[in-house]
Design a protein around this motif. Sequence first.
Motif, PDB file in Angstrom:
ATOM      1  N   ALA A 350       0.874  -1.171   0.000  1.00 40.72           N
ATOM      2  CA  ALA A 350       0.000   0.000   0.000  1.00 40.72           C
ATOM      3  C   ALA A 350       0.909   1.218   0.000  1.00 40.72           C
ATOM      4  O   ALA A 350       1.936   1.228   0.686  1.00 40.72           O
ATOM      5  N   CYS A 351       0.542   2.199  -0.813  1.00 39.23           N
ATOM      6  CA  CYS A 351       1.431   3.337  -0.986  1.00 39.23           C
ATOM      7  C   CYS A 351       0.727   4.660  -0.704  1.00 39.23           C
ATOM      8  O   CYS A 351      -0.329   4.930  -1.264  1.00 39.23           O
ATOM      9  N   PHE A 352       1.319   5.434   0.208  1.00 43.11           N
ATOM     10  CA  PHE A 352       0.810   6.785   0.479  1.00 43.11           C
ATOM     11  C   PHE A 352       1.805   7.756  -0.142  1.00 43.11           C
ATOM     12  O   PHE A 352       2.982   7.748   0.209  1.00 43.11           O
ATOM     13  N   THR A 353       1.325   8.565  -1.087  1.00 44.10           N
ATOM     14  CA  THR A 353       2.243   9.473  -1.790  1.00 44.10           C
ATOM     15  C   THR A 353       1.753  10.907  -1.710  1.00 44.10           C
ATOM     16  O   THR A 353       0.564  11.168  -1.884  1.00 44.10           O
ATOM     17  N   VAL A 354       2.697  11.796  -1.441  1.00 47.85           N
ATOM     18  CA  VAL A 354       2.390  13.221  -1.490  1.00 47.85           C
ATOM     19  C   VAL A 354       3.309  13.804  -2.570  1.00 47.85           C
ATOM     20  O   VAL A 354       4.533  13.754  -2.443  1.00 47.85           O
ATOM     21  N   ALA A 355       2.673  14.303  -3.640  1.00 54.40           N
ATOM     22  CA  ALA A 355       3.469  14.883  -4.735  1.00 54.40           C
ATOM     23  C   ALA A 355       3.148  16.367  -4.841  1.00 54.40           C
ATOM     24  O   ALA A 355       1.985  16.753  -4.728  1.00 54.40           O
ATOM     25  N   ASP A 356       4.181  17.169  -4.999  1.00 57.78           N
ATOM     26  CA  ASP A 356       3.915  18.598  -5.158  1.00 57.78           C
ATOM     27  C   ASP A 356       4.679  19.149  -6.348  1.00 57.78           C
ATOM     28  O   ASP A 356       5.556  18.479  -6.903  1.00 57.78           O
ATOM     29  N   THR A 357       4.318  20.355  -6.762  1.00 60.99           N
ATOM     30  CA  THR A 357       5.011  20.986  -7.890  1.00 60.99           C
ATOM     31  C   THR A 357       5.817  22.184  -7.358  1.00 60.99           C
ATOM     32  O   THR A 357       5.905  23.218  -8.000  1.00 60.99           O
ATOM     33  N   GLY A 358       6.354  21.997  -6.168  1.00 55.68           N
ATOM     34  CA  GLY A 358       7.047  23.095  -5.470  1.00 55.68           C
ATOM     35  C   GLY A 358       8.495  23.279  -5.863  1.00 55.68           C
ATOM     36  O   GLY A 358       8.921  22.877  -6.962  1.00 55.68           O
ATOM     37  N   ILE A 359       9.277  23.803  -4.927  1.00 54.21           N
ATOM     38  CA  ILE A 359      10.650  24.215  -5.228  1.00 54.21           C
ATOM     39  C   ILE A 359      11.607  23.034  -5.459  1.00 54.21           C
ATOM     40  O   ILE A 359      12.659  23.188  -6.047  1.00 54.21           O
TER      41      ILE A 359
END
Length: 436
Positions: A350-359
């Motif tokens: 099971a995978c918990f992912t937080v992806a952002d388009t930040g710095i």
Amino acid sequence: MTRRWLQEILYLGLLLIVALIVGWFIGHVGRWLSIAVTIYLAWHISNLYRLERWLRYSRRFDVPSTFGIWDDIFNDFYQLKLRERERKWRLVQLLREIRDSTAAMPDGMVILDRVGEIRWMNEAAGRLLHLRVRQDVGQRLVNLMRHPDFVPYLNGSRYDEPISLASPFSRSVYLSMSIVPYGSEQRLLLVRDTSRLHRLEAIRAEFVANASHELRSPLTVMHGYLDAMREDERLRKTWGKPLDEMHHQTLRMTAIVSDLLELSRLETEQRQAPYSPVNVAKLVLGIRDEALSLGQGPTNIIMKVDAGLFLLGAEHEIYSAFSNLVFNAMKYTPEDGSVTITWARENGDACFTVADTGIGIPAAHIPRLTERFYRVDVSRHRDSGGTGLGLAIVKHVMQHHGAILVIDSEPGRGSRFSCRFPPERVSCAIDKVVTA
Ligand code: ADP
């Protein structure tokens, strides 16, 4: 041709001439010549015989005495034997030195063959692993040491990191074990007693926990007074800015103290996290609302959450880890960027992912991000108001759950933090994907 060979040919020539002269005077030249050749041959055969005996049976080093070319041959063999004996003696000395030095080493060493049988061990290994140096050679190590963490390590093939474990024979002893493969499928097991290091680590963790605990009350008092002073209009006029700054700093210190306490708790917790069902979808909705109320980062968070996928673990720890990742994404992503939270199954995990388009984060910093107080950039860190302990907490929570944290990032493009939980930590309700 050497002088010796010329001499040998000369001897043969002389013998034949003598036979010729004798045959000339007495008669039967042919017979005398063949007698001479037979004598010459017999002399060679007898020397060959002596050489063979000498090489095969003689333990002594006296050279059989002879003359002519055979004298040289015996001497050459004698030199060879001498050199061989010297080489052997040096090898034996070297082996003895290696054996003595490894025996005197405080670390344990065990040589294992292809199937994991003990071929050799030093005394320290016997002492640390409770093995009998003479009797246990030839036995399979897993039959003598059935530690639940050690057996999969030995039977596996990933030996890049050593493993640490509490000795199965004594509660106060901690061991670090590493395996070095060498030769044709042989392995060298190195065992080190890390009890002292462990004790120091425990003292350090205890000190940090106590100090953090002691700092809590004064901080609460200071915070209370500062709140009251900030509300006083007369004080605000002259001290407004310093009061706000002090208030901000006490808030930061309180956050650091509570993160330090959380870290100490996680570090001292020896057992794995419990297997209680955690409704991740619900938990994440709460985190999202909290993150949006921070007033930092994008105004919307994209959610791709499998509502039927439950996690088996400690809810408060999972909350702490996931919220740290989401709050970081908000902190380091501009308002016009995006943050996406995914909770889904991936090849049984099971995978918990937080992806952002930040710095984003430069690659060189990624391996060190989970160290305490590690900063990619000091000014960035100060602006964000973080404690520098968030990812260290995430790492410990992951370890507690047998999970791993994978970080991908590219400066200017964004980051992706994934927590991958093994199948035994996953429980399924009805599959339902929540998107918002
Ligand atoms: P902090 O409290 O400073 O955020 P963390 O341990 O959570 O401490 O993070 C360590 C460092 O990793 C941060 O100082 C920041 O430089 C970097 N970092 C963490 N998450 C992100 C992200 N999503 N994007 C960019 N940098 C990040």
